[in-house]
Design an enzyme around this catalytic site. Structure first.
Site, PDB file in Angstrom:
ATOM      1  N   ASN A  41       0.815  -1.218   0.000  1.00 18.25           N
ATOM      2  CA  ASN A  41       0.000   0.000   0.000  1.00 18.25           C
ATOM      3  C   ASN A  41       0.847   1.266   0.000  1.00 18.25           C
ATOM      4  O   ASN A  41       0.377   2.335   0.379  1.00 18.25           O
ATOM      5  CB  ASN A  41      -0.928   0.022   1.214  1.00 18.25           C
ATOM      6  CG  ASN A  41      -1.950  -1.089   1.207  1.00 18.25           C
ATOM      7  OD1 ASN A  41      -1.996  -1.897   2.122  1.00 18.25           O
ATOM      8  ND2 ASN A  41      -2.773  -1.149   0.171  1.00 18.25           N
ATOM      9  N   HIS A  69      -3.127  -6.207  -2.719  1.00 19.86           N
ATOM     10  CA  HIS A  69      -2.974  -4.945  -3.451  1.00 19.86           C
ATOM     11  C   HIS A  69      -1.668  -4.886  -4.242  1.00 19.86           C
ATOM     12  O   HIS A  69      -1.331  -3.834  -4.799  1.00 19.86           O
ATOM     13  CB  HIS A  69      -3.047  -3.763  -2.485  1.00 19.86           C
ATOM     14  CG  HIS A  69      -4.420  -3.498  -1.964  1.00 19.86           C
ATOM     15  ND1 HIS A  69      -5.447  -3.031  -2.761  1.00 19.86           N
ATOM     16  CD2 HIS A  69      -4.946  -3.652  -0.720  1.00 19.86           C
ATOM     17  CE1 HIS A  69      -6.549  -2.906  -2.033  1.00 19.86           C
ATOM     18  NE2 HIS A  69      -6.260  -3.280  -0.799  1.00 19.86           N
ATOM     19  N   HIS A 180      -4.386  -3.749   8.948  1.00 19.22           N
ATOM     20  CA  HIS A 180      -3.885  -2.416   9.314  1.00 19.22           C
ATOM     21  C   HIS A 180      -4.177  -2.039  10.759  1.00 19.22           C
ATOM     22  O   HIS A 180      -3.962  -0.886  11.149  1.00 19.22           O
ATOM     23  CB  HIS A 180      -4.455  -1.329   8.382  1.00 19.22           C
ATOM     24  CG  HIS A 180      -3.987  -1.420   6.977  1.00 19.22           C
ATOM     25  ND1 HIS A 180      -4.068  -0.352   6.086  1.00 19.22           N
ATOM     26  CD2 HIS A 180      -3.430  -2.438   6.268  1.00 19.22           C
ATOM     27  CE1 HIS A 180      -3.589  -0.719   4.907  1.00 19.22           C
ATOM     28  NE2 HIS A 180      -3.200  -1.984   5.003  1.00 19.22           N
TER      29      HIS A 180
END
Length: 275
Positions: A41, A69, A180
């Site tokens: 990220n 991602h 996260h």
């Protein structure tokens, strides 16, 4: 003993700036031999670019891991062929660019195998991480790794906990990424594997997992699409330090770090301090 630093998901410029300013001081303060980080990220909160990857290597990261991602910035795809220290989950289908394991030489000369796998619960339907991770562990050990470190990028806490027990005694550490949000369950399991369900995020903590708060709140309130932008307030580094015995291949301790900008400035001012 070998001391490994793993940095939780780096989110956007705020996360990168923390590392640019203070990673060297953290390495010195905690006597780190090898730095691993999840970087999926790092580019504006979604994906990674070659230029940003090169910057992160320059800041002092030795091996980078990824997750769902990884492919958000398409220009990263050819970079995998150039840079073996950038990993993607090993349980992606055959033919996917890149690899899921790398053997790095730590500052003290010890070879450390880094393995990256991704969960399937509430995630992408890819290959079985519980089987693939064992194959990758065997591969890095055959390449000389004395210690093995696993980044398990997964959503469900149950899947992460199960992976920790699955690998207890087989590797030095299993750390979770992706949510996260740092968990407070760091421990060394009975057979010597350091474990934490999620290391957390390196980036703006006055946010919703790195994204500007109001856009996310509006999404929940209305159900309508919103433009998500990386937040900037209260940048903080989440990480763990794992100390492991390269003779036994097992961990002796795991310490959770939560470093604010203020903390970082103090470390920079006293770079020779030790814990």
């Amino acid at each position: 003993m070998t001391r490994l630093l793993f940095i939780g998901d780096i989110v956007g410029k705020p996360g990168r700036e923390l590392l640019r300013r203070g990673l060297a001081a953290i390495v010195t303060h905690h006597r780190i031999d090898l730095v691993i980080a999840n970087t999926e990220n790092s580019a504006a909160g979604f994906g990674l670019t070659p230029d940003i990857a090169e910057d992160l290597f320059e800041y002092g990261i030795n091996v980078m891991t990824g997750g769902n991602h990884t492919w958000d910035k398409k220009e990263i795809v050819p970079y995998f062929a150039e840079q073996p220290r950038l990993l993607r989950p090993a349980n992606y289908p055959a033919g996917t660019p890149g690899t899921g394991a790398y053997v790095a030489r730590a500052a003290n000369g010890v070879l450390v195998g880094v393995v990256n796998v991704m969960g399937r619960v509430f995630m992408t339907a890819i290959d079985d991480p519980f089987r693939v991770v064992v194959e990758q562990i065997e591969k890095v050990r055959a390449d000389g790794a004395r210690l093995v470190f696993v980044d398990f990028h997964a959503e469900a806490t149950s899947e992460k906990v199960a992976m920790g027990w699955h690998l207890d005694g087989r590797v030095a550490a299993v750390v979770g990424t992706h949510t996260h949000v740092a968990t407070a369950d760091e421990r060394v399991l009975p057979q010597g594997t350091a474990y934490i369900t999620d290391v957390g995020m390196t980036g703006p903590h006055d946010s919703v997992i790195g994204v500007e708060r109001q856009a996310v709140i509006q999404r929940f309130l209305t159900g309508l699409p919103q433009r998500f932008e990386t937040a900037s307030e209260n940048p903080r580094l989440n990480a763990v330090v794992v100390e492991a015995n390269e003779t036994t291949g097992r961990a002796v301790s795991i310490e959770r770090l939560s470093v604010s900008t203020h903390d970082l400035e103090a470390l920079i001012a006293q770079p020779a301090a030790t814990t």
